[in-house]
Design a protein around this motif. Structure first.
Motif: not given
Length: 141
Positions: A44-70
């Motif tokens: 939660a901490v890391a995803s929030y920080e990276v999402e805010l970096n996209l909002v604050i510093h980029s010209q737009g982007g995407q966050l991909t989230f995956e959950v798997g056995a590994d």
């Protein structure tokens, strides 16, 4: 990896009203899966920080989230100015946030250090004038 969950969240530059929606959804989904609270908190901490970096510093982007056995994987990819000096950007307190972001309480320069501190695996690649890619991995146990 055979993903149990695979979700891509588009994130718009400067969209402070929706900032945090992707990370809130990620936390909700991890809770539904029964992921331990200690792992869920770090994601939660890391995803929030990276999402805010996209909002604050980029010209737009995407966050991909995956959950798997590994484990859990988060990948942020943006179009943007890029980071000229990654080692400097990794220093706590260093920030290039705009006055607008700072006036809203963001841009303290803790985003990248918090991501690295909370992830079990952390990689960052950036090209000036092109964008930045951050990949994080979290163990389930």
């Amino acid at each position: 990896m055979s993903a149990i969950i695979h979700e891509v969240y588009p994130v718009q530059s400067g969209d402070y009203t929706r900032a945090g929606e992707a990370s809130a959804d990620i936390k909700r989904r991890l809770k539904q899966l029964g992921v331990s609270s200690s792992v869920m908190k770090r994601v939660a901490v890391a995803s929030y920080e990276v999402e805010l970096n996209l909002v604050i510093h980029s010209q737009g982007g995407q966050l991909t989230f995956e959950v798997g056995a590994d484990g859990i994987h988060l990948v942020s990819e943006d179009v943007g100015p890029g980071i000229p000096d990654i080692s400097q950007a990794m220093r706590e307190g260093w920030s290039t946030a705009s006055e607008e972001a700072r006036s809203l309480g963001f841009g303290a320069g803790m985003g990248l250090p918090n991501m690295k501190r909370n992830a079990d695996g952390f990689e960052i690649e950036s090209e000036v004038g092109k964008g930045t890619r951050i990949a994080m991995q979290f163990n389930l146990a």
